[in-house]
Enzyme design. Structure first.
Site, PDB file in Angstrom:
ATOM      1  N   CYS A 160       0.277  -1.512  -0.153  1.00 34.02           N
ATOM      2  CA  CYS A 160       0.044   0.020   0.390  1.00 34.02           C
ATOM      3  C   CYS A 160       0.581   1.265   0.339  1.00 34.02           C
ATOM      4  O   CYS A 160       1.793   1.203  -0.815  1.00 34.02           O
ATOM      5  CB  CYS A 160      -0.944  -0.394   0.945  1.00 34.02           C
ATOM      6  SG  CYS A 160      -2.535   1.327   0.816  1.00 34.02           S
ATOM      7  N   HIS A 219      -4.135  -4.497  -0.110  1.00 27.49           N
ATOM      8  CA  HIS A 219      -3.907  -5.207   0.534  1.00 27.49           C
ATOM      9  C   HIS A 219      -3.954  -6.811   0.989  1.00 27.49           C
ATOM     10  O   HIS A 219      -4.459  -7.270   1.378  1.00 27.49           O
ATOM     11  CB  HIS A 219      -4.619  -4.389   1.590  1.00 27.49           C
ATOM     12  CG  HIS A 219      -4.207  -3.031   2.470  1.00 27.49           C
ATOM     13  ND1 HIS A 219      -3.502  -2.920   3.017  1.00 27.49           N
ATOM     14  CD2 HIS A 219      -4.862  -2.408   2.147  1.00 27.49           C
ATOM     15  CE1 HIS A 219      -3.456  -1.595   3.989  1.00 27.49           C
ATOM     16  NE2 HIS A 219      -3.859  -1.428   2.545  1.00 27.49           N
ATOM     17  N   GLU A 227      -3.071  -8.537   2.814  1.00 25.21           N
ATOM     18  CA  GLU A 227      -2.850  -9.066   4.546  1.00 25.21           C
ATOM     19  C   GLU A 227      -4.024  -9.219   4.701  1.00 25.21           C
ATOM     20  O   GLU A 227      -4.735  -9.845   5.940  1.00 25.21           O
ATOM     21  CB  GLU A 227      -1.895  -8.447   5.488  1.00 25.21           C
ATOM     22  CG  GLU A 227      -2.493  -7.302   5.654  1.00 25.21           C
ATOM     23  CD  GLU A 227      -1.835  -6.179   5.042  1.00 25.21           C
ATOM     24  OE1 GLU A 227      -2.877  -4.445   4.784  1.00 25.21           O
ATOM     25  OE2 GLU A 227      -1.697  -6.567   3.474  1.00 25.21           O
TER      26      GLU A 227
END
Length: 203
Positions: A83, A181, A183
């Site tokens: 990001c 993202h 994650e």
């Protein structure tokens, strides 16, 4: 498979907890620090980030991380930016003011333009035949950003689209940046994280 250790750069502007949890779910060891002596040991450095580019660069300077990351990159250390962490790899950003970046991957960070904010899930399109992202072509990932990394074509790994296409993945040798993202992107995100980490560490 050897259990790798990931050094998460802690400079006060990162999405550390979600990144840490995702990496632990993939059975990676994590070292969260801004101390070069701690970060020298891991197999890969991960640069997270949320917020504004100028403030993030100021924090990197405050923690002595700018020279450290530049030296690490030039020395061949694998580095993954996520990001805002991806955007910090660029030469510069126009967010709020002209701000130099780390200068590790050519390109500039500019407003998205076609929308004030890109938040939510979107598919990615792989535009370079690179094994670290090839299996993720067409998968959906979670985005939350209003600026993009405008990189030369030779550094683009993947794109996404709103009305027009924009770069959301870049690579220069041992350096990779992802605008979305992984994650926070469930199974597809974890699969891509593992692929990128293992690919960079092998190369």
């Amino acid at each position: 498979m050897m259990r790798r250790t990931i050094g998460i750069v802690d400079y006060g502007a990162g999405n550390l907890s979600s990144v840490w949890r995702a990496l632990h779910r993939l059975d990676y060891r994590c070292r969260v620090s801004s101390d070069p002596e701690v970060l020298n040991g891991p197999d890969l450095l991960l640069l997270p980030g949320v917020g504004a580019f100028p403030a993030a660069m100021a924090k990197l300077h405050k923690h002595g991380m700018v020279d450290y990351l530049q030296d690490a990159a030039r020395g061949g250390r694998p580095i993954l930016g996520i990001c805002l962490g991806m955007q910090l790899l660029a030469d510069a950003s126009s967010e709020f003011q002209a701000t130099p970046g780390l200068g590790l991957i050519p390109g500039e960070v500019k407003p998205l333009g076609q929308a004030r904010w890109h938040i939510g899930w979107n598919n990615i399109e792989v535009v370079k035949n690179d094994p670290i992202v090839r299996a993720s072509d067409g998968c959906s990932f979670y985005f939350n950003h209003a600026y993009i990394f405008d990189a030369p074509p030779e550094y683009r790994l993947c794109i996404s689209r709103l009305r027009d296409a924009f770069t959301i993945g870049v690579r220069r040798g041992n350096l990779v940046g992802l605008q979305f993202h992984p994650e926070k992107s469930q199974g597809a995100g974890r699969q891509l994280l593992r692929s990128v980490i293992e690919g960079l560490c092998r190369d």
